[in-house]
Design an enzyme around this catalytic site. Structure first.
Site, PDB file in Angstrom:
ATOM      1  N   THR A  82       0.847  -1.187   0.000  1.00 43.61           N
ATOM      2  CA  THR A  82       0.000   0.000   0.000  1.00 43.61           C
ATOM      3  C   THR A  82       0.883   1.238   0.000  1.00 43.61           C
ATOM      4  OG1 THR A  82      -0.106   0.097   2.418  1.00 43.61           O
ATOM      5  CG2 THR A  82      -1.773  -1.235   1.284  1.00 43.61           C
TER       6      THR A  82
ATOM      7  N   GLU B 146      -5.567  -4.031  -1.844  1.00 45.11           N
ATOM      8  CA  GLU B 146      -5.986  -5.232  -1.130  1.00 45.11           C
ATOM      9  C   GLU B 146      -7.006  -6.071  -1.894  1.00 45.11           C
ATOM     10  OE1 GLU B 146      -5.027  -2.139   2.132  1.00 45.11           O
ATOM     11  OE2 GLU B 146      -5.690  -2.169   0.043  1.00 45.11           O
TER      12      GLU B 146
ATOM     13  N   LYS C 163     -17.532  15.496  10.102  1.00 47.31           N
ATOM     14  CA  LYS C 163     -18.638  15.427  11.075  1.00 47.31           C
ATOM     15  C   LYS C 163     -18.954  16.849  11.530  1.00 47.31           C
ATOM     16  CE  LYS C 163     -21.317  12.469  13.309  1.00 47.31           C
ATOM     17  NZ  LYS C 163     -20.766  11.543  14.295  1.00 47.31           N
TER      18      LYS C 163
ATOM     19  N   TRP D 183     -23.001  13.997   8.890  1.00 45.25           N
ATOM     20  CA  TRP D 183     -21.860  13.751   8.017  1.00 45.25           C
ATOM     21  C   TRP D 183     -21.928  14.627   6.774  1.00 45.25           C
ATOM     22  CZ3 TRP D 183     -21.552   7.652   7.835  1.00 45.25           C
ATOM     23  CH2 TRP D 183     -20.965   7.200   9.017  1.00 45.25           C
TER      24      TRP D 183
END
Length: 545
Positions: free
Chosen positions: A185, A330, A439, A444
């Protein structure tokens, strides 16, 4: 009761043999800036055999790691095929990693050989003394004598090393669950984490990429592989091309819009793949100097959300359809592809196309809330996306079986860190990364939705949104925008442009104009860097009343 079917391993050696015979006349072509260097798949097979013999002579055996430090080019495809076929493990090193990260991943993977492109020798040479397990460096497309290696590391010329080797190789029988390749990654938080792909996972992933619900690659296609080969197996394009017989175009180091368009004009690809920032640049170049690109039947775009305005611009102005896909290192990386359901047209179809797409049969997905409860796929419930399947990693690589970041997995599911919702028919819509969602006042705000809305303005090239602390609302969004050359537009006008496109309480009051959005090593917006600039006082913020 067992079946009567034969148990044949899904080996990349089998794929190489198939591609180099059944599709011997298909080609891989590398752009030099003025013309293409062309190699047939038949030649790829012969060169892969020579490379396998050469590596074997250097002491490389089954399971040993062979790294590449290269652009997308012919020699890299030979390594993609030949290294796993001989039973060794291909480790694609990210040429854009910070030096300390490059050293970490090479040592962590215990690479024994590095194949490096001549143009990248200076980058590798600076870190070579710190690579503890590397014993050989092979220089392709350059002069090996230019590399002054530390004691204990032998330098070879790629061409000289392969010159006298046999062009056939007795590839071993390989367990399909054996390691074929490694990719780390990008390490935006903490050390990069290693993902190890198997022969089986790469084979199954290639089949999905070739399918009509995937990339739909076929022998008649010519694929422009812009996505780096050091990133998530180049989205599986090399193996899908070998499987389907599609020819491949490799841009090498010529990744700017103008040389990419010159490459397209010369070779007329039918399919291409790259992150949104690449296509944003190409769109700008086309506006400055128009060019016919209707030879592209489709362009797959992933890595980050595609602005709907970019999709409409390519289709309306240039007749090119953008195919939105989602995935990560992944997940090999195809996790979902946004092909609309049969029978949908117009705006209904477009609404599906701007999602992250539908999960294929082999990928299972679920949404989990903060308490760990699994949420319904009703198109409304929002939670963290978790996935599992035969080409999705079940762990991160740790030498000697060490456990790495176990909290990234839950009951056999990969926790993606993406937040979104899933429709009853299995289409994923992401609203943000869990670390990027804002937030505000207990609600959200999706940074992705705000970015896409801002980038719909004709004077905005790029826009990245991130949250900053707010005494009243906990967090509020900041828009970091990049203006088109010669354009001037005030924050108040941009905020007015957003009115009606996002909820009123989400309208950002904090704005900053920057020359370019910082990018990660794989071309994604680097919001961590923007947050650091803000914290250091490096961003000039305009706050509207």
């Amino acid at each position: 009761m067992l079946s009567t079917m034969q148990d044949e391993s899904l080996s990349l050696a089998t794929l190489l043999r198939y591609a180099s015979t059944a599709h011997a006349d298909s080609t891989v072509s590398t752009w030099t800036g003025t013309e293409s260097r062309v190699m047939t798949y038949g030649e790829v097979g012969r060169q892969a055999a020579k490379l396998a013999h050469a590596l074997r002579a250097l002491g490389i055996d089954v399971g040993d790691r062979v790294a590449t430090f290269m652009w997308n080019n012919n020699e890299h495809l030979v390594a993609y095929a030949g290294v796993p076929a001989m039973g060794a493990v291909l480790h694609t090193l990210n040429i854009r990693l910070f030096p300390e990260q490059l050293v970490f991943v090479a040592n962590h993977a215990e690479d024994r050989v590095v194949i490096v492109d001549g143009s990248l020798v200076p980058l590798l040479a600076a870190q070579l003394p710190h690579l503890k397990t590397v014993r050989h460096v092979i220089v392709a497309n350059g002069d090996g004598a230019a590399l002054d290696a530390p004691e204990g590391i032998e330098v070879h010329s790629y061409d000289a090393l392969l010159a006298d080797q046999p062009d056939t190789y007795a590839y071993p029988e390989i367990d399909e669950r054996s390691a074929a390749a490694m990719c780390y990654t990008s390490g935006t938080t903490g050390d990069p984490k290693g993902v190890v792909y198997s022969h089986r996972s790469n084979w199954l992933h290639a089949m999905q990429a070739c399918s009509g619900n995937g990339m739909g690659l076929a022998a008649a296609d010519t694929v422009l592989a812009i996505v780096p080969m050091f990133h998530a197996n180049a989205w599986g394009i090399p193996y899908a091309a070998l499987m389907s017989g599609a020819s491949v175009l490799m841009p090498d180091r010529f990744l700017q819009p103008e040389p990419l368009l010159a490459f397209m004009a010369a070779e007329r690809p039918t399919f291409a793949g790259a992150v949104p920032t690449i296509w944003n640049g190409v769109l700008g170049a086309l506006e400055a100097k128009p060019q016919d690109i209707t030879h592209l039947r489709e362009v797959v775009v992933g890595g980050s959300a595609v602005p709907p305005s970019l999709m409409r611009a390519f289709e309306d102005k240039h007749g090119v359809r953008i195919l939105h896909a989602w995935g990560m290192t992944e997940t090999s990386p195809l996790g979902s592809v946004a092909r609309p359901p049969a029978g949908t047209t117009g705006e209904e179809a477009f609404a599906y196309r701007i999602t992250q797409g539908q999960f294929p049969a082999a990928v299972r997905a679920r949404l989990v809330d903060d308490s760990g409860a699994v949420l319904p796929h009703d198109g409304r419930a929002v939670g963290e996306l978790q996935v599992r399947g035969p080409w999705i990693t079940g762990a991160y690589y740790g030498p000697d079986g060490a456990v790495v970041d176990a909290d990234k997995f839950q009951d056999g599911w990969l926790r993606t860190g993406d937040v979104g919702h899933i429709s009853p028919d299995g289409y994923l819509t992401l609203v943000d990364r869990s670390k990027d969602i804002i937030k505000s006042g207990g609600e959200w705000i999706s940074s992705v939705d705000l970015e896409n809305a801002v980038m719909g303005h004709p004077d905005i090239v790029e826009a990245a949104v991130f949250g900053i602390p707010d005494a009243k609302w906990d967090e509020r969004p900041v828009v970091a925008a990049v203006l088109r050359d010669g354009a001037t537009v005030a924050p108040a006008a941009l905020r007015e442009f957003l009115t009606g496109k996002v909820a009123k309480w989400q309208l950002p009051e904090h704005w900053t104009f920057i020359p370019e959005v910082p990018k990660t090593s794989v071309g994604k917006f680097d919001k961590k860097a923007l947050r650091a600039q803000f914290a250091d006082g490096g961003l000039e913020i305009t706050t509207l009343g």
